[in-house]
Design a protein around this motif. Structure first.
Motif, PDB file in Angstrom:
ATOM      1  N   SER A   7       0.844  -1.189   0.000  1.00  0.00           N
ATOM      2  CA  SER A   7       0.000   0.000   0.000  1.00  0.00           C
ATOM      3  C   SER A   7       0.884   1.246   0.000  1.00  0.00           C
ATOM      4  O   SER A   7       2.008   1.220   0.480  1.00  0.00           O
ATOM      5  CB  SER A   7      -0.908   0.000   1.231  1.00  0.00           C
ATOM      6  OG  SER A   7      -0.124   0.066   2.405  1.00  0.00           O
ATOM      7  N   ARG A  86       0.263   7.098  12.854  1.00  0.00           N
ATOM      8  CA  ARG A  86      -0.186   6.285  11.709  1.00  0.00           C
ATOM      9  C   ARG A  86       0.993   5.840  10.854  1.00  0.00           C
ATOM     10  O   ARG A  86       1.034   4.703  10.393  1.00  0.00           O
ATOM     11  CB  ARG A  86      -1.177   7.072  10.861  1.00  0.00           C
ATOM     12  CG  ARG A  86      -2.516   7.215  11.524  1.00  0.00           C
ATOM     13  CD  ARG A  86      -3.482   7.917  10.628  1.00  0.00           C
ATOM     14  NE  ARG A  86      -4.751   8.087  11.305  1.00  0.00           N
ATOM     15  CZ  ARG A  86      -5.833   8.540  10.727  1.00  0.00           C
ATOM     16  NH1 ARG A  86      -5.820   8.875   9.453  1.00  0.00           N
ATOM     17  NH2 ARG A  86      -6.949   8.665  11.411  1.00  0.00           N
ATOM     18  N   LYS A  89       2.865   3.060  12.766  1.00  0.00           N
ATOM     19  CA  LYS A  89       2.117   1.795  12.710  1.00  0.00           C
ATOM     20  C   LYS A  89       2.235   1.152  11.339  1.00  0.00           C
ATOM     21  O   LYS A  89       2.398  -0.057  11.222  1.00  0.00           O
ATOM     22  CB  LYS A  89       0.638   2.029  13.041  1.00  0.00           C
ATOM     23  CG  LYS A  89       0.368   2.232  14.494  1.00  0.00           C
ATOM     24  CD  LYS A  89      -1.123   2.399  14.717  1.00  0.00           C
ATOM     25  CE  LYS A  89      -1.459   2.569  16.167  1.00  0.00           C
ATOM     26  NZ  LYS A  89      -2.904   2.717  16.377  1.00  0.00           N
ATOM     27  N   TRP A  90       2.164   1.977  10.283  1.00  0.00           N
ATOM     28  CA  TRP A  90       2.276   1.442   8.930  1.00  0.00           C
ATOM     29  C   TRP A  90       3.664   0.860   8.692  1.00  0.00           C
ATOM     30  O   TRP A  90       3.804  -0.220   8.134  1.00  0.00           O
ATOM     31  CB  TRP A  90       1.970   2.546   7.921  1.00  0.00           C
ATOM     32  CG  TRP A  90       2.133   2.103   6.517  1.00  0.00           C
ATOM     33  CD1 TRP A  90       1.263   1.369   5.776  1.00  0.00           C
ATOM     34  CD2 TRP A  90       3.245   2.364   5.662  1.00  0.00           C
ATOM     35  NE1 TRP A  90       1.766   1.162   4.523  1.00  0.00           N
ATOM     36  CE2 TRP A  90       2.976   1.754   4.429  1.00  0.00           C
ATOM     37  CE3 TRP A  90       4.437   3.056   5.831  1.00  0.00           C
ATOM     38  CZ2 TRP A  90       3.867   1.821   3.368  1.00  0.00           C
ATOM     39  CZ3 TRP A  90       5.319   3.124   4.768  1.00  0.00           C
ATOM     40  CH2 TRP A  90       5.024   2.508   3.563  1.00  0.00           C
ATOM     41  N   HIS A  92       5.704  -0.286  10.912  1.00  0.00           N
ATOM     42  CA  HIS A  92       5.825  -1.506  11.715  1.00  0.00           C
ATOM     43  C   HIS A  92       5.119  -2.677  11.030  1.00  0.00           C
ATOM     44  O   HIS A  92       5.640  -3.792  11.007  1.00  0.00           O
ATOM     45  CB  HIS A  92       5.244  -1.272  13.107  1.00  0.00           C
ATOM     46  CG  HIS A  92       5.348  -2.454  13.999  1.00  0.00           C
ATOM     47  ND1 HIS A  92       6.552  -2.879  14.517  1.00  0.00           N
ATOM     48  CD2 HIS A  92       4.407  -3.313  14.460  1.00  0.00           C
ATOM     49  CE1 HIS A  92       6.337  -3.955  15.255  1.00  0.00           C
ATOM     50  NE2 HIS A  92       5.048  -4.237  15.242  1.00  0.00           N
ATOM     51  N   SER A  93       3.942  -2.427  10.466  1.00  0.00           N
ATOM     52  CA  SER A  93       3.227  -3.513   9.792  1.00  0.00           C
ATOM     53  C   SER A  93       3.968  -3.961   8.537  1.00  0.00           C
ATOM     54  O   SER A  93       3.945  -5.137   8.187  1.00  0.00           O
ATOM     55  CB  SER A  93       1.800  -3.092   9.447  1.00  0.00           C
ATOM     56  OG  SER A  93       1.796  -2.125   8.428  1.00  0.00           O
ATOM     57  N   MET A  94       4.658  -3.036   7.864  1.00  0.00           N
ATOM     58  CA  MET A  94       5.454  -3.415   6.696  1.00  0.00           C
ATOM     59  C   MET A  94       6.626  -4.302   7.106  1.00  0.00           C
ATOM     60  O   MET A  94       6.962  -5.266   6.428  1.00  0.00           O
ATOM     61  CB  MET A  94       5.990  -2.179   5.965  1.00  0.00           C
ATOM     62  CG  MET A  94       4.942  -1.392   5.207  1.00  0.00           C
ATOM     63  SD  MET A  94       4.325  -2.292   3.776  1.00  0.00           S
ATOM     64  CE  MET A  94       2.664  -2.635   4.300  1.00  0.00           C
ATOM     65  N   ARG A  95       7.240  -3.982   8.250  1.00  0.00           N
ATOM     66  CA  ARG A  95       8.354  -4.802   8.734  1.00  0.00           C
ATOM     67  C   ARG A  95       7.879  -6.194   9.132  1.00  0.00           C
ATOM     68  O   ARG A  95       8.564  -7.179   8.916  1.00  0.00           O
ATOM     69  CB  ARG A  95       9.035  -4.125   9.918  1.00  0.00           C
ATOM     70  CG  ARG A  95       9.970  -3.023   9.504  1.00  0.00           C
ATOM     71  CD  ARG A  95      10.874  -2.611  10.647  1.00  0.00           C
ATOM     72  NE  ARG A  95      10.150  -1.980  11.730  1.00  0.00           N
ATOM     73  CZ  ARG A  95       9.946  -0.676  11.834  1.00  0.00           C
ATOM     74  NH1 ARG A  95      10.393   0.130  10.900  1.00  0.00           N
ATOM     75  NH2 ARG A  95       9.309  -0.177  12.856  1.00  0.00           N
ATOM     76  N   ARG A  96       6.695  -6.282   9.721  1.00  0.00           N
ATOM     77  CA  ARG A  96       6.167  -7.592  10.131  1.00  0.00           C
ATOM     78  C   ARG A  96       5.834  -8.455   8.922  1.00  0.00           C
ATOM     79  O   ARG A  96       5.905  -9.667   8.983  1.00  0.00           O
ATOM     80  CB  ARG A  96       4.922  -7.414  10.992  1.00  0.00           C
ATOM     81  CG  ARG A  96       5.257  -6.782  12.335  1.00  0.00           C
ATOM     82  CD  ARG A  96       4.072  -6.781  13.223  1.00  0.00           C
ATOM     83  NE  ARG A  96       4.135  -8.022  13.987  1.00  0.00           N
ATOM     84  CZ  ARG A  96       3.117  -8.583  14.573  1.00  0.00           C
ATOM     85  NH1 ARG A  96       1.930  -8.038  14.476  1.00  0.00           N
ATOM     86  NH2 ARG A  96       3.250  -9.679  15.267  1.00  0.00           N
ATOM     87  N   GLN A  97       5.469  -7.818   7.815  1.00  0.00           N
ATOM     88  CA  GLN A  97       5.153  -8.561   6.603  1.00  0.00           C
ATOM     89  C   GLN A  97       6.407  -8.920   5.823  1.00  0.00           C
ATOM     90  O   GLN A  97       6.346  -9.623   4.831  1.00  0.00           O
ATOM     91  CB  GLN A  97       4.221  -7.741   5.705  1.00  0.00           C
ATOM     92  CG  GLN A  97       2.863  -7.506   6.292  1.00  0.00           C
ATOM     93  CD  GLN A  97       2.048  -6.541   5.449  1.00  0.00           C
ATOM     94  OE1 GLN A  97       2.478  -6.111   4.382  1.00  0.00           O
ATOM     95  NE2 GLN A  97       0.867  -6.200   5.928  1.00  0.00           N
ATOM     96  N   ASP A  99       8.322  -6.767   4.280  1.00  0.00           N
ATOM     97  CA  ASP A  99       8.615  -5.738   3.297  1.00  0.00           C
ATOM     98  C   ASP A  99       9.468  -4.663   3.948  1.00  0.00           C
ATOM     99  O   ASP A  99       9.440  -4.452   5.150  1.00  0.00           O
ATOM    100  CB  ASP A  99       7.335  -5.099   2.760  1.00  0.00           C
ATOM    101  CG  ASP A  99       6.469  -6.095   2.015  1.00  0.00           C
ATOM    102  OD1 ASP A  99       7.031  -7.083   1.507  1.00  0.00           O
ATOM    103  OD2 ASP A  99       5.249  -5.877   1.943  1.00  0.00           O
ATOM    104  N   HIS A 107      15.017  -2.985   9.239  1.00  0.00           N
ATOM    105  CA  HIS A 107      14.244  -3.823  10.121  1.00  0.00           C
ATOM    106  C   HIS A 107      15.163  -4.849  10.751  1.00  0.00           C
ATOM    107  O   HIS A 107      16.152  -5.283  10.178  1.00  0.00           O
ATOM    108  CB  HIS A 107      13.062  -4.487   9.411  1.00  0.00           C
ATOM    109  CG  HIS A 107      13.445  -5.478   8.357  1.00  0.00           C
ATOM    110  ND1 HIS A 107      13.871  -5.076   7.106  1.00  0.00           N
ATOM    111  CD2 HIS A 107      13.481  -6.821   8.382  1.00  0.00           C
ATOM    112  CE1 HIS A 107      14.140  -6.160   6.389  1.00  0.00           C
ATOM    113  NE2 HIS A 107      13.917  -7.222   7.143  1.00  0.00           N
TER     114      HIS A 107
END
Length: 109
Positions: A7, A86, A89-90, A92-97, A99, A107
């Protein structure tokens, strides 16, 4: 069919900061919470009016409307803080995936 492209991410906090500084409430509108921006705008006008009524006649313009300027400053800080959260959080979510975020953040593996 779903695409594997990441995204585009949230709006840059610096763009939100600039918008909130130029026009009160616009940073919140950019973040998708226009009601919050209108609330800040409403209280800015009300407190500016109240302080204009109770300030001494020889006070400066800023002194007569100090309540409104206080809420204006708080709305800028609030919009910037929301945008930073925001973005964090975005990222962090990219690192967890797995990416890598486009800002070049490393990361931990």
């Amino acid at each position: 069919m779903t695409s594997a492209t990441p995204s585009p991410g949230p709006t840059s906090p610096y763009i939100v900061l600039g918008a909130a500084t130029l026009l009160p409430g616009s940073g919140h509108v950019m973040l998708g919470v226009p009601t919050r921006g209108l609330q800040f705008l409403f209280f800015m006008v009300i407190l500016a009016w109240v302080t204009a009524k109770i300030a001494p006649p020889d006070a400066s313009f800023v002194g007569r409307h100090a309540g409104g300027f206080l809420i204006y400053a708080l709305s800028i800080l609030d919009a910037y803080k929301m945008a930073r959260i925001r973005t964090a959080k975005w990222a962090h979510s990219m690192r967890r995936q797995g990416d890598r975020p486009p800002d070049g953040t490393k990361h931990n593996a």
